[in-house]
Motif scaffolding. Structure first.
Motif, PDB file in Angstrom:
ATOM      1  N   ALA A   1      28.275  31.335  46.806  1.00 24.55           N
ATOM      2  CA  ALA A   1      26.996  30.825  46.287  1.00 24.55           C
ATOM      3  C   ALA A   1      25.869  31.804  46.657  1.00 24.55           C
ATOM      4  O   ALA A   1      24.946  32.039  45.871  1.00 24.55           O
ATOM      5  CB  ALA A   1      26.716  29.429  46.836  1.00 24.55           C
ATOM      6  N   GLU A   2      25.953  32.385  47.843  1.00 20.46           N
ATOM      7  CA  GLU A   2      24.938  33.361  48.259  1.00 20.46           C
ATOM      8  C   GLU A   2      24.956  34.578  47.328  1.00 20.46           C
ATOM      9  O   GLU A   2      23.917  35.074  46.889  1.00 20.46           O
ATOM     10  CB  GLU A   2      25.197  33.797  49.708  1.00 20.46           C
ATOM     11  CG  GLU A   2      24.148  34.740  50.278  1.00 20.46           C
ATOM     12  CD  GLU A   2      22.758  34.128  50.279  1.00 20.46           C
ATOM     13  OE1 GLU A   2      22.621  32.929  50.559  1.00 20.46           O
ATOM     14  OE2 GLU A   2      21.805  34.868  49.965  1.00 20.46           O
TER      15      GLU A   2
ATOM     16  N   LEU B   1      33.870  30.406  52.372  1.00 23.41           N
ATOM     17  CA  LEU B   1      33.972  31.146  51.107  1.00 23.41           C
ATOM     18  C   LEU B   1      33.093  30.545  50.008  1.00 23.41           C
ATOM     19  O   LEU B   1      32.538  31.284  49.181  1.00 23.41           O
ATOM     20  CB  LEU B   1      35.442  31.199  50.649  1.00 23.41           C
ATOM     21  CG  LEU B   1      35.777  32.288  49.637  1.00 23.41           C
ATOM     22  CD1 LEU B   1      35.551  33.685  50.189  1.00 23.41           C
ATOM     23  CD2 LEU B   1      37.206  32.145  49.139  1.00 23.41           C
ATOM     24  N   ASP B   2      32.952  29.219  50.022  1.00 25.48           N
ATOM     25  CA  ASP B   2      32.108  28.588  49.002  1.00 25.48           C
ATOM     26  C   ASP B   2      30.657  29.035  49.167  1.00 25.48           C
ATOM     27  O   ASP B   2      30.021  29.508  48.224  1.00 25.48           O
ATOM     28  CB  ASP B   2      32.165  27.056  49.126  1.00 25.48           C
ATOM     29  CG  ASP B   2      33.516  26.503  48.688  1.00 25.48           C
ATOM     30  OD1 ASP B   2      34.237  27.205  47.967  1.00 25.48           O
ATOM     31  OD2 ASP B   2      33.836  25.361  49.081  1.00 25.48           O
ATOM     32  N   ARG B   3      30.148  28.892  50.372  1.00 21.49           N
ATOM     33  CA  ARG B   3      28.722  29.201  50.590  1.00 21.49           C
ATOM     34  C   ARG B   3      28.462  30.707  50.507  1.00 21.49           C
ATOM     35  O   ARG B   3      27.385  31.142  50.114  1.00 21.49           O
ATOM     36  CB  ARG B   3      28.253  28.621  51.923  1.00 21.49           C
ATOM     37  CG  ARG B   3      28.310  27.082  51.905  1.00 21.49           C
ATOM     38  CD  ARG B   3      27.694  26.473  53.127  1.00 21.49           C
ATOM     39  NE  ARG B   3      26.292  26.811  53.223  1.00 21.49           N
ATOM     40  CZ  ARG B   3      25.678  27.076  54.378  1.00 21.49           C
ATOM     41  NH1 ARG B   3      26.355  27.047  55.513  1.00 21.49           N
ATOM     42  NH2 ARG B   3      24.408  27.378  54.397  1.00 21.49           N
TER      43      ARG B   3
ATOM     44  N   ASP C   1      38.463  28.570  43.068  1.00 20.26           N
ATOM     45  CA  ASP C   1      37.703  27.355  43.424  1.00 20.26           C
ATOM     46  C   ASP C   1      36.309  27.719  43.923  1.00 20.26           C
ATOM     47  O   ASP C   1      35.316  27.081  43.571  1.00 20.26           O
ATOM     48  CB  ASP C   1      38.427  26.575  44.540  1.00 20.26           C
ATOM     49  CG  ASP C   1      39.658  25.862  44.007  1.00 20.26           C
ATOM     50  OD1 ASP C   1      39.843  25.841  42.779  1.00 20.26           O
ATOM     51  OD2 ASP C   1      40.443  25.351  44.843  1.00 20.26           O
ATOM     52  N   ALA C   2      36.239  28.745  44.780  1.00 16.22           N
ATOM     53  CA  ALA C   2      34.937  29.134  45.359  1.00 16.22           C
ATOM     54  C   ALA C   2      33.996  29.628  44.265  1.00 16.22           C
ATOM     55  O   ALA C   2      32.804  29.287  44.254  1.00 16.22           O
ATOM     56  CB  ALA C   2      35.133  30.213  46.421  1.00 16.22           C
ATOM     57  N   ILE C   3      34.527  30.408  43.330  1.00 18.86           N
ATOM     58  CA  ILE C   3      33.667  30.948  42.264  1.00 18.86           C
ATOM     59  C   ILE C   3      33.194  29.820  41.343  1.00 18.86           C
ATOM     60  O   ILE C   3      32.025  29.747  40.969  1.00 18.86           O
ATOM     61  CB  ILE C   3      34.386  32.081  41.499  1.00 18.86           C
ATOM     62  CG1 ILE C   3      34.513  33.287  42.438  1.00 18.86           C
ATOM     63  CG2 ILE C   3      33.641  32.454  40.215  1.00 18.86           C
ATOM     64  CD1 ILE C   3      35.229  34.480  41.884  1.00 18.86           C
ATOM     65  N   LYS C   4      34.109  28.926  41.042  1.00 17.14           N
ATOM     66  CA  LYS C   4      33.725  27.797  40.180  1.00 17.14           C
ATOM     67  C   LYS C   4      32.649  26.960  40.874  1.00 17.14           C
ATOM     68  O   LYS C   4      31.627  26.605  40.268  1.00 17.14           O
ATOM     69  CB  LYS C   4      34.969  26.949  39.875  1.00 17.14           C
ATOM     70  CG  LYS C   4      34.670  25.818  38.924  1.00 17.14           C
ATOM     71  CD  LYS C   4      35.933  25.115  38.487  1.00 17.14           C
ATOM     72  CE  LYS C   4      35.622  23.983  37.511  1.00 17.14           C
ATOM     73  NZ  LYS C   4      34.415  23.228  37.803  1.00 17.14           N
TER      74      LYS C   4
ATOM     75  N   GLU D   1      38.069  41.546  42.924  1.00 15.22           N
ATOM     76  CA  GLU D   1      38.395  41.753  41.498  1.00 15.22           C
ATOM     77  C   GLU D   1      37.626  40.759  40.642  1.00 15.22           C
ATOM     78  O   GLU D   1      37.088  41.095  39.596  1.00 15.22           O
ATOM     79  CB  GLU D   1      39.906  41.572  41.274  1.00 15.22           C
ATOM     80  CG  GLU D   1      40.707  42.779  41.721  1.00 15.22           C
ATOM     81  CD  GLU D   1      42.221  42.520  41.762  1.00 15.22           C
ATOM     82  OE1 GLU D   1      42.919  43.390  42.289  1.00 15.22           O
ATOM     83  OE2 GLU D   1      42.681  41.456  41.293  1.00 15.22           O
ATOM     84  N   ARG D   2      37.548  39.520  41.128  1.00 15.26           N
ATOM     85  CA  ARG D   2      36.840  38.494  40.358  1.00 15.26           C
ATOM     86  C   ARG D   2      35.327  38.720  40.389  1.00 15.26           C
ATOM     87  O   ARG D   2      34.650  38.539  39.377  1.00 15.26           O
ATOM     88  CB  ARG D   2      37.196  37.101  40.901  1.00 15.26           C
ATOM     89  CG  ARG D   2      38.600  36.683  40.585  1.00 15.26           C
ATOM     90  CD  ARG D   2      38.764  36.382  39.076  1.00 15.26           C
ATOM     91  NE  ARG D   2      38.045  35.160  38.708  1.00 15.26           N
ATOM     92  CZ  ARG D   2      36.918  35.109  38.005  1.00 15.26           C
ATOM     93  NH1 ARG D   2      36.368  36.215  37.551  1.00 15.26           N
ATOM     94  NH2 ARG D   2      36.336  33.967  37.722  1.00 15.26           N
ATOM     95  N   LEU D   3      34.803  39.148  41.541  1.00 12.40           N
ATOM     96  CA  LEU D   3      33.364  39.442  41.616  1.00 12.40           C
ATOM     97  C   LEU D   3      33.001  40.561  40.647  1.00 12.40           C
ATOM     98  O   LEU D   3      31.959  40.532  40.002  1.00 12.40           O
ATOM     99  CB  LEU D   3      32.954  39.883  43.029  1.00 12.40           C
ATOM    100  CG  LEU D   3      32.864  38.821  44.129  1.00 12.40           C
ATOM    101  CD1 LEU D   3      32.240  39.437  45.379  1.00 12.40           C
ATOM    102  CD2 LEU D   3      32.038  37.610  43.698  1.00 12.40           C
TER     103      LEU D   3
END
Ligand SMILES: Cc1ncc(C[n+]2csc(CCOP(=O)(O)OP(=O)(O)O)c2C)c(N)n1
Length: 339
Positions: free
Chosen positions: A83-84, A78-80, A295-298, A13-15
């Protein structure tokens, strides 16, 4: 499993929101923080959670062009990963792969935009595990639109002949882009393909994560115990079109409505409630999942973009960097044989 499912749903949803930024009013696919195509899997979470709940870090998973729910359940960072997707330098593939090509060697996960392409590498990983005497397994995900691809059928054959520890998971959402399943195959139950390879085939007819978990437990257990491959088909109800921006003119409204009604996440919540899990625990899992996604998106959006000069690093180039032509080969001696 519920945590993975709500993480995947909220993540997409956020993507979706981030993706649309800057792409309107005319749909400019190259604009905004997430350039290129985006294929979402909202509604398919049960197929990821129910299978991956049986897996370990050493097990291999390959996924097709719609990988987020599977990547999350396999434990991809999830962070990386984010970022990808945002094309940043600290992404899993330094921002060069994008959302279809998520590779995380830490948890043996690989995605590909080429349909059924994950099947041969999964068979290769299973063959390697068998030769090394390890009890790890490989899982290859694909859509029902890919089940007539040669790579898939050859993979079934090889896995069967060598009794390899592979589970092939077909996510059957009835559509391959705008092509309905009945126009490309007469076999309604894709798991029947297994019969031709003398391998067990199973189908879960509704996207109930617990039913998927039970079927996958049998399949993964068989593989881990050295008893060979399984083909598992899971009926899924995708709420989204093929890709972001798909007007879905081909899809009857009733089909989209049915997908929304058969929500596997609501079903899982009912299962948890019936098992006596209180609402505050469910809400807590959901809230923590949402926080993790934010957090991951930020984090990803704060990451640096790659320098343009990096475009030719870590990729095949033509000619590759440092390449020098081979010297002219010596003419081969003829032996006079007829081969
Ligand atoms: C070998 C190959 N042929 C064609 C395509 C173009 N393509 C991308 S997705 C898709 C349909 C896939 O349908 P399905 O496998 O059912 O997965 P879904 O998109 O429904 O998840 C096609 C034909 C491709 N990516 N790879």
């Amino acid at each position: 499993m519920y945590g993975w499912m709500v993480t995947a749903r909220y993540y997409e949803e956020r993507l979706q929101e981030e993706y649309l930024e800057g792409k309107q009013p005319a749909f400019d696919i190259s604009a905004g923080p997430i350039p290129g195509e985006l294929h979402l899997a909202a509604g398919q979470e049960a197929a990821a959670a129910g299978v991956c709940a049986h897996l370990r870090g050493a097990d291999t998973v390959t996924a097709p062009h719609r990988p987020h729910h599977v990547a999350i359940a396999k434990g991809v960072d999830l962070d990386r990963m984010t970022a990808e997707i945002f094309g940043r330098r600290t992404g899993l593939s330094k921002g060069k792969g994008g959302h279809m090509h998520l590779f995380d060697a830490e948890v043996n996960f690989a995605g590909s935009g080429i349909i059924a392409e994950g099947c041969p590498p999964a068979v290769g990983a299973a063959l390697a595990a068998k030769k090394r005497g390890e009890d790890s397994v490989a899982v290859a995900y694909l859509g029902e639109g890919a089940i007539s691809q040669g790579g898939f059928l050859e993979s079934l054959n090889l896995a069967s002949v060598h009794d390899l520890p592979v589970v092939f998971v077909i996510e059957d959402n009835d559509w391959a882009i705008s092509m309905p399943k009945e126009r490309v195959t007469d076999v309604e139950n894709g798991a029947k393909r297994a019969d031709g390879f003398d391998m067990p085939g199973m189908r879960v007819d509704h996207d109930d994560a617990v039913a998927v978990y039970e079927a996958a437990g049998e399949a993964v257990g068989r593989a881990r115990d050295g008893n060979g491959p399984t083909l598992l088909e899971v009926q899924v109800h995708r709420r989204m079109g093929h890709f972001m921006g798909d007007a879905e003119g081909y899809r009857p409204d009733a089909d989209t409505e049915r997908a929304k009604q058969r929500d596997s996440i609501e079903r899982m919540e009912n299962t948890l409630q019936n098992a006596g899990i209180d609402d505050s625990t469910i809400e807590d899992i959901r809230d923590r999942s949402h926080e993790r996604v934010e957090d991951a998106i930020k984090w990803a959006k704060d990451q640096p973009e790659p320098d343009p000069e990096e475009a030719y690093e870590d990729v095949f180039t033509n000619p590759p960097a440092g390449w020098t032509p081979n010297p002219e080969p010596e003419p081969a001696e003829t032996t006079g044989g007829d081969d």
